[in-house]
Structures are given as structure tokens and as C-alpha cells.
Design a protein around this motif. Structure first.
Motif, PDB file in Angstrom:
ATOM      1  N   CYS A 177      37.353  36.797  42.943  1.00  0.00           N
ATOM      2  CA  CYS A 177      37.117  36.019  43.480  1.00  0.00           C
ATOM      3  C   CYS A 177      36.914  34.955  41.591  1.00  0.00           C
ATOM      4  O   CYS A 177      37.012  33.902  41.713  1.00  0.00           O
ATOM      5  CB  CYS A 177      35.901  36.147  43.307  1.00  0.00           C
ATOM      6  SG  CYS A 177      35.088  36.645  45.683  1.00  0.00           S
ATOM      7  N   GLY A 178      36.773  35.743  40.848  1.00  0.00           N
ATOM      8  CA  GLY A 178      36.818  35.116  39.306  1.00  0.00           C
ATOM      9  C   GLY A 178      38.371  34.240  38.899  1.00  0.00           C
ATOM     10  O   GLY A 178      38.205  33.654  38.624  1.00  0.00           O
ATOM     11  N   THR A 179      39.169  34.926  39.826  1.00  0.00           N
ATOM     12  CA  THR A 179      40.797  34.287  39.700  1.00  0.00           C
ATOM     13  C   THR A 179      40.882  32.998  40.678  1.00  0.00           C
ATOM     14  O   THR A 179      41.674  32.230  40.318  1.00  0.00           O
ATOM     15  CB  THR A 179      41.977  35.402  40.229  1.00  0.00           C
ATOM     16  OG1 THR A 179      41.526  37.216  39.879  1.00  0.00           O
ATOM     17  CG2 THR A 179      43.598  34.922  40.362  1.00  0.00           C
ATOM     18  N   LEU A 180      40.133  32.933  41.615  1.00  0.00           N
ATOM     19  CA  LEU A 180      40.278  31.886  42.661  1.00  0.00           C
ATOM     20  C   LEU A 180      39.273  31.077  41.675  1.00  0.00           C
ATOM     21  O   LEU A 180      39.653  29.859  41.473  1.00  0.00           O
ATOM     22  CB  LEU A 180      39.607  32.392  43.840  1.00  0.00           C
ATOM     23  CG  LEU A 180      39.406  31.029  44.831  1.00  0.00           C
ATOM     24  CD1 LEU A 180      40.468  30.021  44.901  1.00  0.00           C
ATOM     25  CD2 LEU A 180      38.539  31.441  45.657  1.00  0.00           C
ATOM     26  N   TYR A 181      38.278  31.113  41.326  1.00  0.00           N
ATOM     27  CA  TYR A 181      36.957  30.053  40.761  1.00  0.00           C
ATOM     28  C   TYR A 181      37.941  29.546  39.668  1.00  0.00           C
ATOM     29  O   TYR A 181      37.922  29.040  39.172  1.00  0.00           O
ATOM     30  CB  TYR A 181      36.055  30.755  39.617  1.00  0.00           C
ATOM     31  CG  TYR A 181      35.084  31.384  40.653  1.00  0.00           C
ATOM     32  CD1 TYR A 181      34.949  30.502  41.932  1.00  0.00           C
ATOM     33  CD2 TYR A 181      34.650  32.669  41.407  1.00  0.00           C
ATOM     34  CE1 TYR A 181      33.266  31.002  43.347  1.00  0.00           C
ATOM     35  CE2 TYR A 181      33.564  33.139  42.298  1.00  0.00           C
ATOM     36  CZ  TYR A 181      33.257  31.846  43.260  1.00  0.00           C
ATOM     37  OH  TYR A 181      32.942  32.762  44.792  1.00  0.00           O
ATOM     38  N   CYS A 182      39.196  30.155  38.684  1.00  0.00           N
ATOM     39  CA  CYS A 182      39.625  29.482  37.698  1.00  0.00           C
ATOM     40  C   CYS A 182      40.376  28.364  37.867  1.00  0.00           C
ATOM     41  O   CYS A 182      40.549  27.424  37.716  1.00  0.00           O
ATOM     42  CB  CYS A 182      40.638  30.685  37.349  1.00  0.00           C
ATOM     43  SG  CYS A 182      39.817  31.598  35.637  1.00  0.00           S
ATOM     44  N   ALA A 242      50.760  40.304  39.090  1.00  0.00           N
ATOM     45  CA  ALA A 242      52.210  40.453  38.759  1.00  0.00           C
ATOM     46  C   ALA A 242      51.988  38.699  39.296  1.00  0.00           C
ATOM     47  O   ALA A 242      53.224  38.323  38.310  1.00  0.00           O
ATOM     48  CB  ALA A 242      52.867  41.719  40.047  1.00  0.00           C
ATOM     49  N   ALA A 243      51.212  38.392  40.154  1.00  0.00           N
ATOM     50  CA  ALA A 243      51.911  36.802  40.100  1.00  0.00           C
ATOM     51  C   ALA A 243      51.091  35.843  39.013  1.00  0.00           C
ATOM     52  O   ALA A 243      51.627  34.769  38.695  1.00  0.00           O
ATOM     53  CB  ALA A 243      51.650  36.511  41.564  1.00  0.00           C
ATOM     54  N   THR A 244      50.181  36.922  38.765  1.00  0.00           N
ATOM     55  CA  THR A 244      49.259  35.764  37.515  1.00  0.00           C
ATOM     56  C   THR A 244      49.902  35.813  36.014  1.00  0.00           C
ATOM     57  O   THR A 244      50.370  35.022  35.478  1.00  0.00           O
ATOM     58  CB  THR A 244      47.746  35.946  37.301  1.00  0.00           C
ATOM     59  OG1 THR A 244      47.604  37.404  38.084  1.00  0.00           O
ATOM     60  CG2 THR A 244      47.377  35.093  39.176  1.00  0.00           C
ATOM     61  N   ALA A 245      50.140  36.757  35.898  1.00  0.00           N
ATOM     62  CA  ALA A 245      50.929  37.370  34.833  1.00  0.00           C
ATOM     63  C   ALA A 245      52.252  36.728  34.727  1.00  0.00           C
ATOM     64  O   ALA A 245      53.098  36.300  33.629  1.00  0.00           O
ATOM     65  CB  ALA A 245      51.357  38.613  34.078  1.00  0.00           C
ATOM     66  N   ALA A 246      53.064  36.050  35.687  1.00  0.00           N
ATOM     67  CA  ALA A 246      54.226  35.759  35.308  1.00  0.00           C
ATOM     68  C   ALA A 246      54.143  34.566  35.494  1.00  0.00           C
ATOM     69  O   ALA A 246      55.155  33.303  35.055  1.00  0.00           O
ATOM     70  CB  ALA A 246      55.191  35.788  37.042  1.00  0.00           C
ATOM     71  N   THR A 251      54.747  29.800  31.571  1.00  0.00           N
ATOM     72  CA  THR A 251      54.482  28.507  31.010  1.00  0.00           C
ATOM     73  C   THR A 251      54.382  29.135  29.454  1.00  0.00           C
ATOM     74  O   THR A 251      54.952  27.880  28.820  1.00  0.00           O
ATOM     75  CB  THR A 251      52.880  28.722  31.024  1.00  0.00           C
ATOM     76  OG1 THR A 251      52.755  28.626  32.631  1.00  0.00           O
ATOM     77  CG2 THR A 251      51.617  27.484  30.788  1.00  0.00           C
ATOM     78  N   LEU A 252      53.998  30.350  29.328  1.00  0.00           N
ATOM     79  CA  LEU A 252      54.424  29.875  27.375  1.00  0.00           C
ATOM     80  C   LEU A 252      55.654  29.739  26.989  1.00  0.00           C
ATOM     81  O   LEU A 252      56.239  29.614  26.011  1.00  0.00           O
ATOM     82  CB  LEU A 252      53.338  31.504  27.312  1.00  0.00           C
ATOM     83  CG  LEU A 252      52.651  31.720  27.308  1.00  0.00           C
ATOM     84  CD1 LEU A 252      52.258  33.290  26.898  1.00  0.00           C
ATOM     85  CD2 LEU A 252      51.768  31.009  26.519  1.00  0.00           C
ATOM     86  N   ALA A 253      56.654  30.235  28.521  1.00  0.00           N
ATOM     87  CA  ALA A 253      57.710  30.072  27.306  1.00  0.00           C
ATOM     88  C   ALA A 253      58.995  28.258  28.115  1.00  0.00           C
ATOM     89  O   ALA A 253      59.574  28.129  27.854  1.00  0.00           O
ATOM     90  CB  ALA A 253      58.871  30.571  28.266  1.00  0.00           C
ATOM     91  N   ALA A 321      48.347  24.245  31.371  1.00  0.00           N
ATOM     92  CA  ALA A 321      47.753  25.497  32.197  1.00  0.00           C
ATOM     93  C   ALA A 321      47.612  26.821  31.280  1.00  0.00           C
ATOM     94  O   ALA A 321      47.546  27.288  31.720  1.00  0.00           O
ATOM     95  CB  ALA A 321      49.189  25.064  32.877  1.00  0.00           C
ATOM     96  N   VAL A 322      48.204  26.375  30.033  1.00  0.00           N
ATOM     97  CA  VAL A 322      47.288  27.892  29.311  1.00  0.00           C
ATOM     98  C   VAL A 322      46.238  28.269  29.921  1.00  0.00           C
ATOM     99  O   VAL A 322      46.437  29.478  30.302  1.00  0.00           O
ATOM    100  CB  VAL A 322      48.426  28.210  27.939  1.00  0.00           C
ATOM    101  CG1 VAL A 322      47.714  29.380  27.376  1.00  0.00           C
ATOM    102  CG2 VAL A 322      49.602  27.704  27.696  1.00  0.00           C
ATOM    103  N   PRO A 323      44.893  28.289  29.262  1.00  0.00           N
ATOM    104  CA  PRO A 323      43.905  28.570  29.622  1.00  0.00           C
ATOM    105  C   PRO A 323      43.694  29.402  31.306  1.00  0.00           C
ATOM    106  O   PRO A 323      43.145  30.216  31.146  1.00  0.00           O
ATOM    107  CB  PRO A 323      43.422  26.947  29.857  1.00  0.00           C
ATOM    108  CG  PRO A 323      43.298  26.576  28.759  1.00  0.00           C
ATOM    109  CD  PRO A 323      45.229  26.203  28.838  1.00  0.00           C
ATOM    110  N   LEU A 324      44.600  28.037  32.410  1.00  0.00           N
ATOM    111  CA  LEU A 324      44.182  28.436  33.438  1.00  0.00           C
ATOM    112  C   LEU A 324      44.711  29.650  33.760  1.00  0.00           C
ATOM    113  O   LEU A 324      44.409  30.815  34.209  1.00  0.00           O
ATOM    114  CB  LEU A 324      44.926  27.411  34.612  1.00  0.00           C
ATOM    115  CG  LEU A 324      44.704  27.679  35.756  1.00  0.00           C
ATOM    116  CD1 LEU A 324      43.601  27.615  37.026  1.00  0.00           C
ATOM    117  CD2 LEU A 324      45.423  26.748  36.180  1.00  0.00           C
ATOM    118  N   PHE A 325      46.506  29.632  33.805  1.00  0.00           N
ATOM    119  CA  PHE A 325      46.872  31.000  34.030  1.00  0.00           C
ATOM    120  C   PHE A 325      46.523  32.041  33.003  1.00  0.00           C
ATOM    121  O   PHE A 325      46.972  33.477  33.535  1.00  0.00           O
ATOM    122  CB  PHE A 325      48.909  30.829  33.742  1.00  0.00           C
ATOM    123  CG  PHE A 325      49.498  29.395  34.841  1.00  0.00           C
ATOM    124  CD1 PHE A 325      48.474  29.846  35.960  1.00  0.00           C
ATOM    125  CD2 PHE A 325      49.586  29.112  34.637  1.00  0.00           C
ATOM    126  CE1 PHE A 325      48.914  28.781  37.186  1.00  0.00           C
ATOM    127  CE2 PHE A 325      50.196  28.190  35.110  1.00  0.00           C
ATOM    128  CZ  PHE A 325      49.750  27.550  36.604  1.00  0.00           C
TER     129      PHE A 325
END
Length: 361
Positions: A177-182, A242-246, A251-253, A321-325
Motif C-alpha cells: 500500500c505504501g507503493t500506492l501512497y507514494c 521489477a516495474a518500480t525498479a525499471a 528515470t536516473l538515465a 520523478a526520482v523521489p517518487l520512483f
């Protein structure tokens, strides 16, 4: 920690936490719905910001009764795959709100002003009260209710917090749920400032994410007939990681675009839909002796984490979007690691057999 049940012919020497819930299920739902309807109506006529904030607290506190007790009702009438299916359906119904609420609320504000939002919510709360009054039976019989007072409450909380499998599945649910709240906290920045969507496009994209999670939950409710809830939960968490890490790596790239962002967000929501019902069912299934307390602890941890992560999403400003992801990746990763606490846990059927032997069935 398993609390053995007492055979009917054996005297009770001390109180047990197995059936803690003094007032049953129906009465707390009715009281919560009544106070929610009343406080919401008073919000509509509030004369100052102070009163509005205080009444909103009462509104949220009382409205939580339906969420917490609703989970306990499911645990009273079902377990295992059946409970996972019912929790999945509950998630589907809950998933309708993020789709409908922003659109309906915006329309009401434009047409009649913000006070009418509270009148509409008061009417919905009143309907909830009437539905509970006439259509919701008591799921916890009187003979199964025990315990009262702060000491019993603390003992019940302690019993679930020392149950390792329960904690593992609860943390999986909470950080999922924390992923969703972010995402909810930072979605306006991501969709409008980073991806450049218009207000209308951003609304459609946000509703699309909620719809994806809802459909995933509905599909999951069907899949539990053929696959174990624990297996589906692992698949869902692996998909989210996998999806959030991607998204974080892209984003970092500096290669984040609309297609990649919205596509990977959709994959994340598919995984999230597989987490809600399964993690909840598995967690509550390990504390049947304190289902109401287990549901309350799960909901409390969920809300507390949401309050912690949401402000952190704005630390980098509105154009990144770095803090979000980073937050989404961290939460989904912790949720997956939490399953390590469930290793070696006994399957539900084994535990039920042990309880049956204890009571001489």
C-alpha cells in the motif's frame, strides 16, 4: 502465537485471546456509520476551519469502522482461498472510489460548492448505515465474544504483534500500500509537470491506474480457485519490484517518457491488485483468535505508513520523478522482503487440524 481453544467440559483458568471482540461486528459498524453520517453533515455547516478539522477527524475515525470490521467479518465466515477471494472482491469495490470520487467531487464543487461535497458524503454514510442495519447480520455469535478493558486490548495487540507469519503478510500488505501512497501523493507532479499531461489527461491517467488495480483484483479473485494465495502474492510483489525498479533506472538515465512511465505504472498496478486481497487474507488467517484486533493493527500500520511516505515524495521538487520512483521501489522491495518472516509457517489446513485435535473434534 497460537492460543489453544478450550474443550467445553474443561474449566477456564484464565482468559484467552482466541475470541477477543466483546461487542461483535454489527454494533461497531452501526455506531461507526451513524457517527460518520452525523459528523459529515456537521462538516457541511461548519463555521470555522477549527471545527471543520475537528469534525473531519471524527468523520475519518468513525468511518474507519466499516473498513476494519469489514475485514473481521470476512475472517469470521471464511478462510484460505475463500477469504482471499472475498478480500479481493472487497478490494474491487474499494477500487471504485479512486476512479469515481475525484470526478464526482470535482463536478459537485463546480456545480454547488464545497459544502455540498459533505452533504453528498453524509447521504452516502446514511445509506451505509441503513444497509448495515437491514442487510448485515452479526457474524460473531455472542458465545464467542470475550475480553474487555484496556488490559485485554493490549494483550490482544501483543498476541498478533508476536505472530511472525501475521507480521510478514501484514508488512507485505502495508508496504505494498505504501507503493500506492507514494504514487497518489506525487501523481500530480509526475503526470503534469514531468510527463506534461493536461489536467484532463492526468485525470484519465490516474483513473486508469485505479481501474487497472481494480481489474487485477477481480482477476485475482478468480485465480485463487486454481492457485494458492501465497503464490499469487509472491507473483504480485515480484511484478511490483521489477516495474518500480525499471522506472527508477529509466528515470536516473534520463530516458523517462510517457509510454514507458504509464506502461510500467500499469504493470505496477497489476501486481498491486494481486497483493491487496491475498496479503490481507493470509495475515488475518494466522490470527483467527483475534481477527478484529488483527484487522485493526493492519489498518493502523497501513495508514501510518501512508502518512509517513506521502510528504517525502515532494522533497525533490515538482519537476523530478526520482523521489517518487525511489519511494515506490523501496516500499515494494520491503514488502517482498517481508515474506521472509513467513518462511516455515504452517499451512492453514495443518493449523486447523491442530486446533481440531486440541478441542477434541
Amino acid at each position: 502465537m497460537w492460543c489453544p481453544l478450550r474443550p467445553p467440559d474443561r474449566p477456564r483458568r484464565r482468559r484467552c485471546w482466541d475470541r477477543y471482540d466483546r461487542y461483535g461486528r454489527r454494533k461497531p459498524i452501526l455506531i461507526g456509520a451513524a457517527f460518520c453520517a452525523l459528523s459529515t453533515a456537521l462538516c457541511a455547516v461548519a463555521t470555522s476551519l477549527g471545527w471543520l478539522v475537528a469534525l473531519r477527524f471524527v468523520m475519518g475515525f468513525s468511518g474507519a469502522a466499516g473498513i476494519v470490521v469489514g475485514r473481521a467479518v470476512i475472517s469470521d465466515v471464511a478462510s484460505g482461498k475463500v477469504a482471499a477471494r472475498l478480500f479481493g472482491i472487497l478490494t474491487v469495490l474499494g477500487g471504485i472510489a479512486p476512479i469515481v470520487a475525484p470526478l464526482a467531487g470535482g463536478a459537485v464543487v463546480i456545480a454547488a460548492g464545497w459544502r455540498w461535497v459533505f452533504w453528498a458524503l453524509a447521504a452516502a454514510s446514511l445509506l451505509m448505515f441503513l444497509a448495515a442495519l437491514f442487510a448485515v447480520p452479526e457474524s460473531l455469535p455472542r458465545e464467542k465474544r470475550h475480553g474487555s478493558g484496556m488490559r485485554s486490548t493490549l494483550r490482544a495487540v501483543g498476541s498478533v504483534l508476536t505472530n511472525r507469519p501475521y507480521l510478514g503478510y501484514t508488512f507485505a500488505f502495508t508496504f505494498g500500500c505504501g507503493t500506492l501512497y507514494c504514487y497518489i501523493a506525487a501523481s500530480p507532479f509526475l503526470l503534469q509537470k514531468v510527463l506534461g499531461l493536461s489536467v484532463g489527461q492526468a485525470s484519465v491517467a490516474f483513473a486508469g491506474g485505479a481501474l487497472t488495480a481494480t481489474v487485477s483484483s477481480a482477476v485475482n479473485a478468480k485465480l485463487v480457485d486454481h492457485f494458492a494465495p501465497a503464490r499469487l502474492l509472491r507473483i504480485g510483489l515480484a511484478t511490483m519490484v521489477a516495474a518500480t525498479a525499471a522506472m527508477l533506472v529509466i528515470t536516473l538515465a534520463g530516458q523517462l517518457g510517457r509510454v514507458s512511465a504509464l506502461g510500467l505504472l500499469g504493470v505496477t498496478f497489476i501486481g498491486l491488485g494481486m497483493v491487496f486481497g491475498n496479503a490481507t487474507a493470509l495475515a488475518i488467517d494466522y490470527v483467527p483468535y483475534a481477527a478484529g484486533t488483527g484487522s485493526a493493527v493492519l489498518g493502523t500500520l497501513q495508514s501510518a505508513l501512508g502518512a509517513i511516505v506521502a510528504p517525502l515524495m515532494g522533497l525533490g521538487g515538482e519537476h523530478t520523478a526520482v523521489p517518487l520512483f525511489l519511494g515506490m521501489t523501496a516500499c515494494s522491495g520491503i514488502a517482498a522482503l517481508a515474506l521472509l518472516l513467513t518462511r516455515g509457517a504452517e499451512p492453514s489446513a495443518v493449523r486447523e487440524h491442530k486446533v481440531a485435535e486440541t478441542i477434541g473434534l
